[in-house]
Design a protein around this motif. Structure first.
Motif, PDB file in Angstrom:
ATOM      1  N   TYR A  67      75.466  -9.820  -3.765  1.00 21.50           N
ATOM      2  CA  TYR A  67      75.759 -10.987  -2.932  1.00 21.50           C
ATOM      3  C   TYR A  67      75.041 -12.245  -3.405  1.00 21.50           C
ATOM      4  CZ  TYR A  67      77.930  -7.783   0.407  1.00 21.50           C
ATOM      5  OH  TYR A  67      78.737  -6.853   0.992  1.00 21.50           O
ATOM      6  N   SER A  68      73.865 -12.094  -3.979  1.00 23.43           N
ATOM      7  CA  SER A  68      73.098 -13.267  -4.412  1.00 23.43           C
ATOM      8  C   SER A  68      73.759 -13.984  -5.589  1.00 23.43           C
ATOM      9  CB  SER A  68      71.679 -12.853  -4.809  1.00 23.43           C
ATOM     10  OG  SER A  68      71.714 -11.942  -5.903  1.00 23.43           O
ATOM     11  N   ARG A  72      81.205 -19.875  -5.458  1.00 25.44           N
ATOM     12  CA  ARG A  72      82.212 -20.518  -4.606  1.00 25.44           C
ATOM     13  C   ARG A  72      83.171 -21.302  -5.484  1.00 25.44           C
ATOM     14  NH1 ARG A  72      80.526 -22.520   1.286  1.00 25.44           N
ATOM     15  NH2 ARG A  72      79.315 -20.716   1.974  1.00 25.44           N
ATOM     16  N   THR A 106      85.505 -24.947   4.352  1.00 21.39           N
ATOM     17  CA  THR A 106      84.487 -25.898   3.922  1.00 21.39           C
ATOM     18  C   THR A 106      83.444 -26.079   5.027  1.00 21.39           C
ATOM     19  OG1 THR A 106      86.108 -27.077   2.566  1.00 21.39           O
ATOM     20  CG2 THR A 106      84.084 -28.258   3.131  1.00 21.39           C
ATOM     21  N   GLY A 107      82.193 -26.003   4.663  1.00 20.31           N
ATOM     22  CA  GLY A 107      81.116 -26.170   5.640  1.00 20.31           C
ATOM     23  C   GLY A 107      80.677 -24.891   6.306  1.00 20.31           C
ATOM     24  N   ALA A 108      81.453 -23.814   6.151  1.00 19.59           N
ATOM     25  CA  ALA A 108      81.082 -22.531   6.762  1.00 19.59           C
ATOM     26  C   ALA A 108      80.103 -21.791   5.857  1.00 19.59           C
ATOM     27  CB  ALA A 108      82.320 -21.674   6.996  1.00 19.59           C
ATOM     28  N   HIS A 109      79.213 -21.008   6.472  1.00 21.83           N
ATOM     29  CA  HIS A 109      78.257 -20.211   5.717  1.00 21.83           C
ATOM     30  C   HIS A 109      78.777 -18.791   5.570  1.00 21.83           C
ATOM     31  CE1 HIS A 109      75.100 -23.272   5.651  1.00 21.83           C
ATOM     32  NE2 HIS A 109      75.365 -23.512   6.933  1.00 21.83           N
ATOM     33  N   ASP A 110      78.635 -18.278   4.355  1.00 21.02           N
ATOM     34  CA  ASP A 110      79.015 -16.898   4.090  1.00 21.02           C
ATOM     35  C   ASP A 110      78.092 -15.978   4.890  1.00 21.02           C
ATOM     36  OD1 ASP A 110      79.720 -14.435   3.091  1.00 21.02           O
ATOM     37  OD2 ASP A 110      79.005 -14.842   1.049  1.00 21.02           O
ATOM     38  N   VAL A 111      78.651 -15.050   5.668  1.00 22.83           N
ATOM     39  CA  VAL A 111      77.821 -14.154   6.474  1.00 22.83           C
ATOM     40  C   VAL A 111      76.935 -13.275   5.596  1.00 22.83           C
ATOM     41  CG1 VAL A 111      79.391 -14.069   8.438  1.00 22.83           C
ATOM     42  CG2 VAL A 111      79.703 -12.466   6.549  1.00 22.83           C
ATOM     43  N   LYS A 112      77.292 -13.109   4.332  1.00 23.73           N
ATOM     44  CA  LYS A 112      76.501 -12.289   3.416  1.00 23.73           C
ATOM     45  C   LYS A 112      75.528 -13.115   2.577  1.00 23.73           C
ATOM     46  CE  LYS A 112      78.367  -8.327   4.474  1.00 23.73           C
ATOM     47  NZ  LYS A 112      77.574  -7.259   5.130  1.00 23.73           N
ATOM     48  N   GLU A 113      75.478 -14.420   2.844  1.00 23.05           N
ATOM     49  CA  GLU A 113      74.568 -15.262   2.084  1.00 23.05           C
ATOM     50  C   GLU A 113      73.126 -14.826   2.338  1.00 23.05           C
ATOM     51  OE1 GLU A 113      73.535 -20.035   1.596  1.00 23.05           O
ATOM     52  OE2 GLU A 113      75.378 -19.378   2.591  1.00 23.05           O
ATOM     53  N   GLY A 190      82.391 -17.241   9.682  1.00 19.32           N
ATOM     54  CA  GLY A 190      82.067 -17.389   8.274  1.00 19.32           C
ATOM     55  C   GLY A 190      82.380 -16.177   7.441  1.00 19.32           C
TER      56      GLY A 190
END
Length: 248
Positions: A67-68, A72, A106-113, A190
């Motif tokens: 995930y790291s 995008r 756009t602007g959403a954070h990946d839940v796996k970030e 997200g």
């Protein structure tokens, strides 16, 4: 006019051949998309992978998501503009496949970030790497800005080795992709939305063929009219010369 006629005729015939080629391509892709998933091609097959032979092949694979290392890539979908999330998946044999986990707004954070590497089973459609960038926009690897899913360039930036020369668009049922019936919730949370692969092949070859054949027919008609008119003029001149001879 004969050269022009033959040229139009050749172009029309070429478009007919293109028509049958396109119909065959559409049929082959349709079979691949709706077939049961097969194992994703391994290193032994990588050198022979082409768009004609493998694009849109329904595949499955398993491994560990890194995930790291997610990239995008700018995207425009039925849900608006946003990004594709391309995450490397490391298989048990050490090979890596870039997986397009789906669309995120756009602007959403990946839940796996920021999440730790995690196991996953993936099924989806094999896609050929998109080199260089998008329309009028070039990828900027140094800034990690991507406008196309360029597998090799993304792998180079992330220092990944033994990477497949293709990526996989996950279907909606894959691990880590939002389900079909939960997309509205997924967009807000997200979670990437999978199953958005657009498969469309413009097929205007019949229209083009009819156009070229029509022009060929018009050229033939014009040639016939010119020849007939010229024949009448010659006949008229011949009659006039004959009458002048008689009068003389």
């Amino acid at each position: 006019m004969l050269v022009v006629f033959l040229g139009f005729l050749a172009l029309g015939t070429w478009q007919v051949k293109r028509l049958f080629w396109k119909l065959d391509l559409i049929e082959r892709v349709d079979r691949r998309v709706h077939a049961a998933p097969v194992a994703a091609p391994g290193p032994a097959i990588w050198p022979s992978i082409t768009a004609d032979s493998h694009e849109y092949l329904h595949v499955h694979t398993a491994g560990t998501y890194l995930y790291s290392q997610t990239a995008r890539v700018q995207a425009v979908t039925i849900y608006g503009s946003g990004y594709w999330l391309l995450t490397p998946l490391r298989a048990a044999d050490g090979t890596i496949i870039l997986i397009n986990r789906g669309y995120i707004a756009t602007g959403a954070h990946d839940v796996k970030e920021g999440a730790s590497d995690g196991p996953a089973e993936v099924s989806g459609l094999l896609r050929i790497s998109e080199r260089g960038g998008g329309f009028l926009r070039h990828n900027d690897p140094a800034a990690d800005r991507w406008f196309s899913r360029d597998v090799q360039a993304i792998a180079d930036v992330r220092k990944l080795s033994n990477v497949a020369p293709y990526f996989v668009d996950v279907d909606a049922a894959s691990n880590g992709s939002a389900q079909q019936d939960g997309r509205a919730t997924a967009r807000a949370a997200g979670e990437p939305i999978g199953g958005l692969t657009v498969i469309a092949f413009p097929n205007n070859h019949l229209v083009y063929a009819l156009t070229w054949y029509g022009l060929a027919l018009m050229t033939a008609g014009a040639g016939f009219w010119v020849m007939r008119d010229e024949k009448r003029r010659r006949a008229a001149r011949s009659d006039q010369e004959s009458n002048n001879g008689k009068q003389g």
